[in-house]
Design a protein around this motif. Structure first.
Motif, mmCIF file in Angstrom:
data_model
loop_
_atom_site.group_PDB
_atom_site.id
_atom_site.type_symbol
_atom_site.label_atom_id
_atom_site.label_comp_id
_atom_site.label_asym_id
_atom_site.label_seq_id
_atom_site.Cartn_x
_atom_site.Cartn_y
_atom_site.Cartn_z
ATOM 1 N N UNK A 56 -5.254 16.414 -4.655
ATOM 2 C CA UNK A 56 -6.290 16.933 -5.534
ATOM 3 C C UNK A 56 -7.576 16.839 -4.614
ATOM 4 N N UNK A 57 -7.852 15.968 -3.606
ATOM 5 C CA UNK A 57 -8.824 16.142 -2.606
ATOM 6 C C UNK A 57 -8.686 17.184 -1.614
ATOM 7 N N UNK A 58 -7.675 17.755 -1.562
ATOM 8 C CA UNK A 58 -7.227 19.116 -0.849
ATOM 9 C C UNK A 58 -7.327 19.010 0.850
ATOM 10 N N UNK A 59 -6.951 17.769 1.179
ATOM 11 C CA UNK A 59 -6.751 17.592 2.643
ATOM 12 C C UNK A 59 -5.952 16.079 2.877
ATOM 13 N N UNK A 60 -5.517 16.079 3.939
ATOM 14 C CA UNK A 60 -5.010 14.798 4.356
ATOM 15 C C UNK A 60 -5.887 13.648 4.534
ATOM 16 N N UNK A 61 -5.244 12.279 4.316
ATOM 17 C CA UNK A 61 -6.287 11.187 4.525
ATOM 18 C C UNK A 61 -6.160 10.765 6.213
ATOM 19 N N UNK A 62 -7.100 10.224 6.370
ATOM 20 C CA UNK A 62 -7.095 9.541 7.685
ATOM 21 C C UNK A 62 -6.653 8.012 7.693
ATOM 22 N N UNK A 121 0.644 -1.122 0.078
ATOM 23 C CA UNK A 121 -0.041 0.019 -0.069
ATOM 24 C C UNK A 121 0.947 1.115 -0.225
ATOM 25 N N UNK A 122 0.548 2.045 -0.839
ATOM 26 C CA UNK A 122 1.250 3.477 -1.121
ATOM 27 C C UNK A 122 0.693 4.660 -0.458
ATOM 28 N N UNK A 123 0.449 4.997 0.847
ATOM 29 C CA UNK A 123 -0.287 5.974 1.274
ATOM 30 C C UNK A 123 0.322 7.347 0.831
ATOM 31 N N UNK A 124 -0.633 8.167 0.575
ATOM 32 C CA UNK A 124 -0.573 9.686 0.380
ATOM 33 C C UNK A 124 -0.210 10.285 1.906
ATOM 34 N N UNK A 125 -0.363 11.658 1.970
ATOM 35 C CA UNK A 125 -0.273 12.464 3.227
ATOM 36 C C UNK A 125 -1.272 12.130 4.232
ATOM 37 N N UNK A 126 -0.894 11.319 5.126
ATOM 38 C CA UNK A 126 -2.100 10.689 6.124
ATOM 39 C C UNK A 126 -1.920 11.366 7.449
ATOM 40 N N UNK A 127 -2.877 11.753 8.173
ATOM 41 C CA UNK A 127 -2.795 12.419 9.350
ATOM 42 C C UNK A 127 -2.420 11.281 10.540
ATOM 43 N N UNK A 140 -4.331 7.984 -1.636
ATOM 44 C CA UNK A 140 -3.600 9.114 -1.606
ATOM 45 C C UNK A 140 -4.023 10.469 -2.111
ATOM 46 N N UNK A 141 -5.551 10.513 -1.959
ATOM 47 C CA UNK A 141 -6.215 11.523 -2.222
ATOM 48 C C UNK A 141 -6.253 12.077 -3.574
ATOM 49 N N UNK A 142 -6.267 11.048 -4.445
ATOM 50 C CA UNK A 142 -6.557 11.461 -6.004
ATOM 51 C C UNK A 142 -5.258 11.662 -6.727
ATOM 52 N N UNK A 143 -4.139 11.649 -5.971
ATOM 53 C CA UNK A 143 -2.803 11.882 -6.795
ATOM 54 C C UNK A 143 -2.635 10.675 -7.945
ATOM 55 N N UNK A 144 -2.410 11.077 -9.207
ATOM 56 C CA UNK A 144 -2.276 9.966 -10.347
ATOM 57 C C UNK A 144 -1.010 9.642 -10.259
ATOM 58 N N UNK A 145 -0.598 8.362 -10.091
ATOM 59 C CA UNK A 145 0.911 7.814 -10.092
ATOM 60 C C UNK A 145 0.688 6.630 -11.066
ATOM 61 N N UNK A 146 2.033 6.245 -11.496
ATOM 62 C CA UNK A 146 1.751 4.971 -12.606
ATOM 63 C C UNK A 146 2.534 3.815 -11.614
ATOM 64 N N UNK A 147 2.136 2.664 -11.610
ATOM 65 C CA UNK A 147 2.573 1.477 -10.883
ATOM 66 C C UNK A 147 1.761 1.017 -9.593
#
Length: 292
Positions: free
Chosen positions: A252-258, A224-230, A285-292
């Motif tokens: 893109x969602x404009x907030x950190x994840x939980x 699992x590759x989380x984005x910015x999580x609180x 990851x809040x909608x960040x588009x990455x490859x892989x």
């Protein structure tokens, strides 16, 4: 830049004193992360035994409690935050399951082996291994990263996974699952987290290679590759204080994840819902588009 190389020949590097001791206490945070499972359990891990590292707080806590709700017994591995770890264990019990606590630095191979031994002694088997524990230290310039910090970050984030998988491997049978925690920084980079991002790249490569190594034995390995999580990691020194007010707002969602928005990804990869997946990475990851 330091020229001190005294840690290079050491098998174990103690915590660095450059930043506050991490990951920090969730119990001391004013804005508490959301760990509560969102839905009733459906028995997806009924009768299973899981190890979850870094389970005293953050993503690890949310994952451990969600696993318990789904029927798993959980070994909670943590560094030193006894109050947070006990809170997680109590919530596992509230879900009608069982937990054991294991305190120690998993960068030490003996700690990982003792964790596995304790789990086997308690429950007689191991079905799911979640490698979630890690640390990060922000630096504006690559020359600011000391030898000690570089070794410590790799020791905590990737060496520990090797050690724990090596200890667990004799007990993992057909149908077992390993889920590793990598990061969005592996895919998009992070200018102030150079060593941390490099370890997350190593974790992704480890996941894919370990999957190929174990797949013939019926053991699946994903990540699992989380984005910015609180979680406590970031306000406790994992991010510069001046960046905390805007933490996660660049998604893109404009907030950190939980944490409870990430834990279901670990559950999916740990249970039979993902029986046709191995060597893959999920991206909460809040909608960040990455490859892989």
């Amino acid at each position: 830049m330091t020229t001190d190389t005294e840690t290079v020949d050491q098998a174990f590097v103690e915590e660095t004193n450059e930043e506050p001791r991490m990951p920090g206490h969730e119990s001391q945070m004013d804005d508490k992360p959301e760990w509560q499972p969102r839905y009733p359990g459906s028995g997806r891990l009924k009768g299973k035994v899981a190890i979850v590292t870094g389970a005293d707080s953050g993503i690890g806590r949310a994952t451990a409690i969600l696993f318990a709700r789904e029927g798993a017994k959980v070994a909670i591995a943590y560094l030193e935050e006894d109050d947070d770890a006990q809170f997680t264990a109590d919530r596992v019990a509230d879900e009608g399951s069982e937990a054991i606590l294991h305190r120690g630095d998993l960068g030490d191979p003996d700690v990982g082996k003792a964790l596995v031994d304790k789990t086997i002694e308690k429950w007689g088997k191991l079905d799911v291994l979640v490698n979630n524990a890690g640390e990060q230290h922000p630096d504006e310039d690559v020359t600011d990263i000391t030898v000690q910090q570089l070794q410590r970050t790799f020791q905590s984030n990737i060496f520990s996974m090797f050690y724990l998988v090596q200890a667990a491997r004799p007990h993992l049978k057909k149908g077992a699952a390993i889920v590793n925690c990598t990061s969005v920084t592996m895919y998009k980079g992070a200018p102030i987290l150079l060593d941390y991002s490099a370890t997350k790249g190593a974790i992704t490569a480890f996941t894919r290679s370990l999957s190929e190594n174990l797949i013939e034995h019926g053991i699946r390995v994903n990540a699992v590759a989380p984005g910015p999580i609180w979680t406590p990691l970031n306000p406790s020194g994992g991010q510069p204080p001046e960046k905390m007010d805007d933490f996660g707002k660049d998604t893109p969602m404009g907030r950190p994840g939980q944490p409870n928005e990430v834990a279901p990804a670990f559950l999916f990869l740990a249970c039979e819902d993902s029986s046709y997946m191995s060597g893959q990475v999920l991206h909460p990851n809040g909608g960040i588009v990455v490859n892989g």
